[in-house]
Scaffold this active site. Structure first.
Site, short mmCIF file in Angstrom:
data_model
loop_
_atom_site.label_atom_id
_atom_site.label_comp_id
_atom_site.label_asym_id
_atom_site.label_seq_id
_atom_site.Cartn_x
_atom_site.Cartn_y
_atom_site.Cartn_z
N HIS A 26 -78.16 -55.24 -57.82
CA HIS A 26 -76.88 -55.66 -58.43
C HIS A 26 -76.06 -54.48 -58.93
O HIS A 26 -75.26 -54.62 -59.84
CB HIS A 26 -77.15 -56.61 -59.59
CG HIS A 26 -77.85 -57.88 -59.23
ND1 HIS A 26 -79.19 -57.95 -58.95
CD2 HIS A 26 -77.38 -59.15 -59.10
CE1 HIS A 26 -79.52 -59.20 -58.68
NE2 HIS A 26 -78.45 -59.95 -58.76
N HIS A 70 -74.30 -70.27 -57.79
CA HIS A 70 -73.73 -69.77 -59.03
C HIS A 70 -72.50 -68.91 -58.73
O HIS A 70 -72.40 -68.30 -57.68
CB HIS A 70 -74.72 -69.02 -59.92
CG HIS A 70 -75.43 -67.81 -59.35
ND1 HIS A 70 -76.16 -67.80 -58.19
CD2 HIS A 70 -75.53 -66.54 -59.84
CE1 HIS A 70 -76.70 -66.60 -58.00
NE2 HIS A 70 -76.32 -65.81 -58.99
N HIS A 102 -83.41 -65.38 -59.74
CA HIS A 102 -83.89 -64.17 -60.44
C HIS A 102 -83.05 -63.85 -61.68
O HIS A 102 -82.88 -62.68 -62.04
CB HIS A 102 -83.90 -62.98 -59.46
CG HIS A 102 -82.56 -62.66 -58.86
ND1 HIS A 102 -82.40 -62.23 -57.56
CD2 HIS A 102 -81.30 -62.70 -59.39
CE1 HIS A 102 -81.12 -62.02 -57.32
NE2 HIS A 102 -80.44 -62.30 -58.41
N GLU A 106 -76.31 -65.08 -52.58
CA GLU A 106 -77.68 -64.54 -52.69
C GLU A 106 -78.71 -65.41 -51.96
O GLU A 106 -79.81 -64.93 -51.67
CB GLU A 106 -78.10 -64.45 -54.17
CG GLU A 106 -77.38 -63.40 -54.95
CD GLU A 106 -77.84 -63.34 -56.41
OE1 GLU A 106 -77.49 -62.39 -57.10
OE2 GLU A 106 -78.55 -64.27 -56.86
C1 DHB Z 1 -77.09 -64.87 -63.33
C2 DHB Z 1 -77.74 -65.06 -62.10
C3 DHB Z 1 -77.93 -63.98 -61.24
O1 DHB Z 1 -78.54 -64.08 -60.02
C4 DHB Z 1 -77.52 -62.71 -61.60
O2 DHB Z 1 -77.78 -61.69 -60.77
C5 DHB Z 1 -76.85 -62.52 -62.82
C6 DHB Z 1 -76.65 -63.60 -63.69
C7 DHB Z 1 -76.90 -66.01 -64.28
O3 DHB Z 1 -77.20 -67.17 -63.97
O4 DHB Z 1 -76.45 -65.77 -65.41
FE FE Z 2 -78.41 -62.16 -58.89
#
Ligand code: DHB
Ligand code: FE
Length: 279
Positions: free
Chosen positions: A59, A193, A12, A240
């Site tokens: 978030h 990530h 997302h 997540e």
């Molecule tokens: C990114 C991915 C995320 O799920 C998020 O909440 C904020 C940033 C990213 O890849 O930059």
């Molecule tokens: Fe996220």
């Protein structure tokens, strides 16, 4: 009766909202990523849901560190998006169905999931970007929505096993609703990530691909990992991926894999799209 047609999980990433806003989908950086949604869009059109239950993580827009429910359920007839930076305009509000929400809340609590009920709920990119990637940017959304927020911001965070159980309870709650309703479950977030600290930029392609495979065919596999292990393998924000467990739990044990697409990196994330259909 309400019927769950299937489930769809996707990352997302906030930059996706910016790419859509600025029509960058065909740019070399974005093309393969957005192409990955095409079969999912076709399936969704065919599935023709009346209701999308969106399992995502807030978030810091609607909940902050001072008050952080582990599991929260929208119980409103409308959900507003709000500014999250990037200079993006908030999206048109999303219709809800409070009557359906209260049925789901009662059933979850009967099944010993004591969720937080929210008669007002702002929705962030975790909710909005997957809908925009799949439906486009509309002034009026063609489907009702039910936000289900799972805390991954403030530790302690629920385990993958607990999220799979929540999904199972959610599936029962939805399918016991007496009115006819075609329902699709989204799980948004992940895959690997990490946005901060020494390991910022971490992506684990092998683990992501294995997760996509196993979550479809053998979801219990993912519950072997503690949250610390998930974060070690998939980065701190890779946690997540537990949203995918909730979606998976709401479906039947045996599902048909309709579509699977993986692309890394996009922004800072290993991005997956998975579409599963109940039999
Ligand atoms: C990114 C991915 C995320 O799920 C998020 O909440 C904020 C940033 C990213 O890849 O930059
Ligand atoms: Fe996220």
């Amino acid at each position: 009766m309400a019927k769950i047609i299937g489930g769809l999980t996707t990352s997302h990433i906030p930059a996706v909202g910016n790419a859509i806003e600025n029509n960058l989908q065909q740019e070399p950086y974005w093309k393969r990523f957005f192409d990955g949604y095409e079969p999912a869009k076709e399936w969704l059109k065919e599935a023709n849901p009346d209701m999308i239950v969106v399992v995502y993580n807030d978030h810091g827009l609607n909940f902050f560190l001072d008050k952080m429910p582990t599991f929260a359920l929208g119980c409103a007839d409308i959900y507003h998006n709000a500014d999250e930076g990037w200079g993006l305009k908030p999206q048109a509000p999303f219709p809800g169905d409070a009557q359906f929400s209260w049925h789901v809340a009662e059933s979850l609590i009967d099944q010993e999931f004591d969720i937080c009920t929210c008669q007002e709920m702002l929705v962030d990119h975790g909710f909005v970007n997957p809908i925009r990637a799949l439906y486009g940017t509309l002034k009026e959304w063609p489907v009702k929505t039910l936000p289900v927020a799972v805390n991954v911001v403030q530790h302690p965070v629920p385990t993958a096993a607990r999220c799979l159980k929540l999904g199972r309870a959610l599936g029962k709650a939805i399918e016991s609703y007496p009115e006819d309703m075609r329902v699709v479950i989204f799980g948004t977030g992940g895959l690997s990530h990490q946005l901060q600290g020494e390991r910022a930029g971490l992506i684990n392609v092998d683990f992501d691909i294995e997760c996509m495979e196993k979550i479809a065919t053998e979801p219990e596999w993912f519950t072997q990992f503690s949250n610390a292990e998930i974060m070690r393998k998939a980065g701190t924000e890779g946690i997540e991926t537990i949203m995918w467990m909730v979606m998976r739990g709401a479906l039947q044990d045996e599902v048909k894999v309709i579509h699977k697409h993986y692309h890394a990196p996009i922004s800072n994330t290993g991005a997956g799209v998975l579409v599963l259909e109940n039999q």
